[in-house]
Design a protein around this motif. Structure first.
Motif, mmCIF file in Angstrom:
data_model
loop_
_atom_site.group_PDB
_atom_site.id
_atom_site.type_symbol
_atom_site.label_atom_id
_atom_site.label_comp_id
_atom_site.label_asym_id
_atom_site.label_seq_id
_atom_site.Cartn_x
_atom_site.Cartn_y
_atom_site.Cartn_z
ATOM 1 N N UNK A 8 0.830 -1.208 0.000
ATOM 2 C CA UNK A 8 0.000 0.000 0.000
ATOM 3 C C UNK A 8 0.864 1.258 0.000
ATOM 4 N N UNK A 9 0.282 2.322 -0.518
ATOM 5 C CA UNK A 9 0.925 3.636 -0.503
ATOM 6 C C UNK A 9 -0.173 4.675 -0.349
ATOM 7 N N UNK A 10 0.121 5.724 0.356
ATOM 8 C CA UNK A 10 -0.830 6.797 0.584
ATOM 9 C C UNK A 10 -0.920 7.682 -0.655
ATOM 10 N N UNK A 11 -2.137 7.905 -1.122
ATOM 11 C CA UNK A 11 -2.352 8.784 -2.274
ATOM 12 C C UNK A 11 -3.341 9.857 -1.852
ATOM 13 N N UNK A 12 -2.864 11.083 -1.749
ATOM 14 C CA UNK A 12 -3.696 12.221 -1.368
ATOM 15 C C UNK A 12 -3.808 13.187 -2.542
ATOM 16 N N UNK A 13 -5.026 13.647 -2.843
ATOM 17 C CA UNK A 13 -5.197 14.578 -3.965
ATOM 18 C C UNK A 13 -4.287 15.799 -3.895
ATOM 19 N N UNK A 14 -4.107 16.374 -2.721
ATOM 20 C CA UNK A 14 -3.274 17.583 -2.638
ATOM 21 C C UNK A 14 -1.847 17.312 -3.092
ATOM 22 N N UNK A 15 -1.325 16.113 -2.791
ATOM 23 C CA UNK A 15 0.035 15.776 -3.203
ATOM 24 C C UNK A 15 0.108 15.511 -4.707
ATOM 25 N N UNK A 16 -0.925 14.886 -5.240
ATOM 26 C CA UNK A 16 -0.982 14.594 -6.677
ATOM 27 C C UNK A 16 -1.050 15.882 -7.487
ATOM 28 N N UNK A 17 -1.930 16.782 -7.092
ATOM 29 C CA UNK A 17 -2.192 17.961 -7.917
ATOM 30 C C UNK A 17 -1.257 19.138 -7.632
ATOM 31 N N UNK A 18 -0.550 19.110 -6.520
ATOM 32 C CA UNK A 18 0.422 20.169 -6.242
ATOM 33 C C UNK A 18 1.438 20.232 -7.379
ATOM 34 N N UNK A 19 1.938 19.085 -7.747
ATOM 35 C CA UNK A 19 2.919 18.984 -8.835
ATOM 36 C C UNK A 19 2.314 19.473 -10.151
ATOM 37 N N UNK A 20 1.094 19.067 -10.431
ATOM 38 C CA UNK A 20 0.450 19.434 -11.693
ATOM 39 C C UNK A 20 0.207 20.937 -11.783
ATOM 40 N N UNK A 21 -0.207 21.543 -10.686
ATOM 41 C CA UNK A 21 -0.442 22.992 -10.676
ATOM 42 C C UNK A 21 0.869 23.733 -10.904
#
Length: 159
Positions: free
Chosen positions: A75-88
């Motif tokens: 398992x790995x933690x997936x949080x939207x804020x971490x995913x989209x911070x990079x994209x923004x």
């Protein structure tokens, strides 16, 4: 004379820092297989789950890739804020979410499906499309949740 207490707010500047460049040989990543080949370079010897975000521009050319989470064996933690911070920060139009299953079995778990839906909803709010969530296994095997959705739609259209 009494000193007046003042509150201060820090003035900040946020920007992405390029750590290194990865060769990928193409200007655009047009297929799931191309995304798998490119991102697989980073995960080929991983002994635990890693989550990558590959951000792309309007022509599906990569603008950045980031390891956003390193987890455990299963398992790995997936949080939207971490995913989209990079994209923004990358001014991305869309993202590919890529993670590996060290077991080699690319079958998506219930959690994989739920997090994909959550990320798609968050992306809609931000105006950043989740183009695919890809699970990598052993020896180049992979599972594309976007391709699964397309197959389901094709089946529904046949009914």
């Amino acid at each position: 004379m009494q000193l007046l207490e003042k509150n201060y707010v820090p003035l900040v500047r946020i920007h992405a820092v390029k750590e290194q460049n990865l060769p990928y040989g193409k200007r655009q990543l047009n297929t799931t297989q191309e995304v798998v080949e490119f991102s697989g370079q980073l995960l080929k010897d991983a002994d635990r789950e890693y989550v990558l975000v590959l951000s792309v521009d309007t022509k599906c050319a990569p603008v950045g890739i980031e390891v956003v989470s390193i987890g455990t064996l299963n398992q790995a933690l997936i949080e939207p804020r971490e995913i989209f911070k990079h994209a923004v920060l990358s001014n991305a139009l869309g993202v590919f979410i890529i993670h590996n299953h060290p077991s080699g079995d690319v079958t998506p778990s219930t959690e994989d499906r739920l997090v994909t839906e959550r990320l798609e909803n968050a992306g809609k709010i931000l105006g950043i499309k989740v183009l695919d969530h890809i699970i990598l296994g052993e020896y180049g095997t992979f599972y594309s949740l976007a391709e699964e959705k397309r197959r389901e739609m094709e089946l529904c259209q046949q009914m």
